[in-house]
Design an enzyme around this catalytic site. Structure first.
Site, PDB file in Angstrom:
ATOM      1  N   LEU A 271      35.939  52.174  21.418  1.00 28.21           N
ATOM      2  CA  LEU A 271      35.398  53.450  21.883  1.00 28.21           C
ATOM      3  C   LEU A 271      35.734  54.593  20.939  1.00 28.21           C
ATOM      4  O   LEU A 271      35.301  55.722  21.139  1.00 28.21           O
ATOM      5  CB  LEU A 271      35.924  53.746  23.289  1.00 28.21           C
ATOM      6  CG  LEU A 271      35.670  52.614  24.298  1.00 28.21           C
ATOM      7  CD1 LEU A 271      36.247  52.964  25.648  1.00 28.21           C
ATOM      8  CD2 LEU A 271      34.188  52.318  24.409  1.00 28.21           C
ATOM      9  N   ARG A 272      36.565  54.302  19.929  1.00 27.24           N
ATOM     10  CA  ARG A 272      36.854  55.213  18.810  1.00 27.24           C
ATOM     11  C   ARG A 272      37.754  56.391  19.160  1.00 27.24           C
ATOM     12  O   ARG A 272      37.995  57.236  18.310  1.00 27.24           O
ATOM     13  CB  ARG A 272      35.558  55.709  18.159  1.00 27.24           C
ATOM     14  CG  ARG A 272      34.766  54.629  17.441  1.00 27.24           C
ATOM     15  CD  ARG A 272      35.623  53.806  16.533  1.00 27.24           C
ATOM     16  NE  ARG A 272      34.887  53.163  15.455  1.00 27.24           N
ATOM     17  CZ  ARG A 272      35.455  52.348  14.552  1.00 27.24           C
ATOM     18  NH1 ARG A 272      36.746  52.082  14.632  1.00 27.24           N
ATOM     19  NH2 ARG A 272      34.741  51.806  13.595  1.00 27.24           N
TER      20      ARG A 272
ATOM     21  N   ASP B   7      31.335  43.173  20.640  1.00 32.96           N
ATOM     22  CA  ASP B   7      32.086  43.608  19.457  1.00 32.96           C
ATOM     23  C   ASP B   7      31.604  44.991  19.015  1.00 32.96           C
ATOM     24  O   ASP B   7      31.408  45.258  17.828  1.00 32.96           O
ATOM     25  CB  ASP B   7      31.965  42.602  18.317  1.00 32.96           C
ATOM     26  CG  ASP B   7      33.022  42.843  17.234  1.00 32.96           C
ATOM     27  OD1 ASP B   7      34.055  43.450  17.548  1.00 32.96           O
ATOM     28  OD2 ASP B   7      32.787  42.451  16.074  1.00 32.96           O
TER      29      ASP B   7
END
Length: 436
Positions: A64-65, A305
């Site tokens: 999700l960064r 992924d």
């Protein structure tokens, strides 16, 4: 809000239910399934004729960064992408910046996700501090903070003694360790070793990078008894080793990505950076083995992924481009495509992204363990409504994810998500023009 879903095809792989019927939702729970009490008074009715009413999808690998990589993805954008793809529960690896090695970081991420009120978030904690591979994290504290397992993400643990101690500790307390099998010295290339990599002059990753790592991990599991989840297998030889390990009764599970399920190294073409992925795309025989192993259960789950990558990190020469691709919004459609090509019934296809991922998560889901990934009266109302007959074309600019890079750009795929319901609220509805 009370919601009534009328006349849909209810498909629940966990119970074997596959029938036309209604679903009633109240107070975030399913209160009627199949036949609904005629006294039920909904505040909203959804006409589901022609739609499949399935459990919300469960994705075991979605970056999700946040924190640290907000230029590539924000929690808001990536959670929106999840529900747009019918994903209601997702697991995120610990390779944020800083890594998820402190309870405070995990609690902050969980708090942010809860406030968005979109999908359920289950973080993996870092196995070692800073993912450096030297010192074990406080696994008990991270579990209390909400971690459902422990991982090194893409950072190899080169010290076998540290890895052995980590597995011993995890086995003592019943934690699951999530690792991608990749020898740190053999696995540093940018493409799968083979004729294509040689022709393009790209450094190759041989199959033995995966099989050597698997052999080491299986020996450590035999010695410690730890539960091990293998992330994103990529080779036929690796699949065979996992099959043998399961036959021997080792407590191991495995997943594969939508990329390895559908693509091969030849898809790299002339240095297409959209195909720069981890693990690298291998040959057709490897893809065929992966597809068969997912169908027969050797591989437990299919994952997106999901790895959003910024444009300036992707628009570079192949070997310099950052690996990764957006995938949350493609998971359902690519699962359906694979299932159709394998000749599988719809419940068997959906099981790879609902029931089977939940089965390997087990007790780590806590109070939700009995209702995530399945449809059950009294259970949490996480549902995905989709039209299996509707095809759509992947236009990256139209994706909700902040990451617009996907190797499937321009491809027509089956299965359009109509509505996603999370804990009884409408988390996503397709725009009216997209429903037909």
């Amino acid at each position: 809000m009370k919601i009534l879903i009328k006349g849909g095809r209810i498909v629940d792989p966990a119970s074997g239910r596959d029938e036309i019927g209604d679903v009633a939702i109240a107070a975030g729970r399913i209160v009627g399934l199949g036949r609904v009490n005629p006294d039920f008074q909904p505040g909203r009715t959804i006409d589901a004729q022609g739609l499949v009413v399935a459990p919300g999808l469960v994705d075991l690998a979605a970056r999700l960064r946040e924190p640290g990589h907000e230029h590539e993805g924000m929690l808001e954008s990536e959670m929106a992408a999840a529900v747009a793809g019918g994903v209601t529960s997702l697991v995120c690896p610990p390779d944020t910046d800083p890594p998820l090695d402190e309870p405070g970081l995990v609690e902050m991420l969980k708090f942010r996700a809860r406030n968005l009120n979109l999908a359920h978030l289950y973080p993996l904690g870092a196995l070692t501090r800073g993912l450096a591979g030297d010192t074990l994290t406080e696994m008990a504290e991270l579990t209390e903070a909400g971690c459902i397992g422990f991982s090194q993400a893409e950072v190899p643990c080169k010290d076998t003694l540290v890895l052995h101690r980590a597995l011993q500790y995890a086995a003592t307390f019943g934690y699951t360790v999530w690792l991608r099998p990749n020898d740190p010295w053999l696995g540093n290339g940018v493409a799968a070793k083979g004729p294509l990599a040689t022709r393009l002059g790209l450094t190759g990753v041989p199959v033995v990078a995966e099989t050597i790592a698997l052999s080491l991990l299986f020996d450590l599991v035999r010695d410690t008894g730890a539960r091990l989840h293998l992330c994103r297998l990529s080779s036929a030889a690796g699949i065979e080793l996992v099959r043998q390990a399961k036959a021997q009764g080792l407590p191991v599970t495995a997943d594969v990505s939508i990329n390895s399920l559908h693509l091969i190294d030849l898809d790299i073409g002339y240095f297409d950076a959209a195909m720069r992925l981890t693990p690298p795309l291998r040959q057709q025989r490897d893809r065929d083995a992966i597809r068969a192993a997912l169908a027969d259960g050797t591989v437990d789950a299919l994952v997106s992924d999901h790895t959003p990558v910024a444009a300036d990190a992707k628009n570079l020469p192949f070997a310099e481009a950052e690996p990764g691709a957006t995938g949350l919004e493609l998971l359902l459609s690519l699962a359906l495509k694979w299932g159709q090509e394998q000749g599988l019934a719809l419940p068997a296809t959906l099981a790879t992204v609902t029931q089977r991922p939940v089965a390997l998560l087990g007790d780590s889901l806590g109070s939700l363990a009995s209702s995530v990934g399945r449809l059950v009266e009294g259970g949490v109302a996480d549902l995905c409504l989709f039209d299996p007959a509707q095809h759509w074309t992947v236009h990256p600019a139209q994706l909700a994810s902040q990451g617009k890079h996907t190797p499937f750009a321009g491809l027509e795929l089956p299965g359009r998500v109509h509505t996603t319901i999370v804990a009884g609220h409408l988390a996503f509805e397709a725009a009216r023009g997209e429903r037909h």
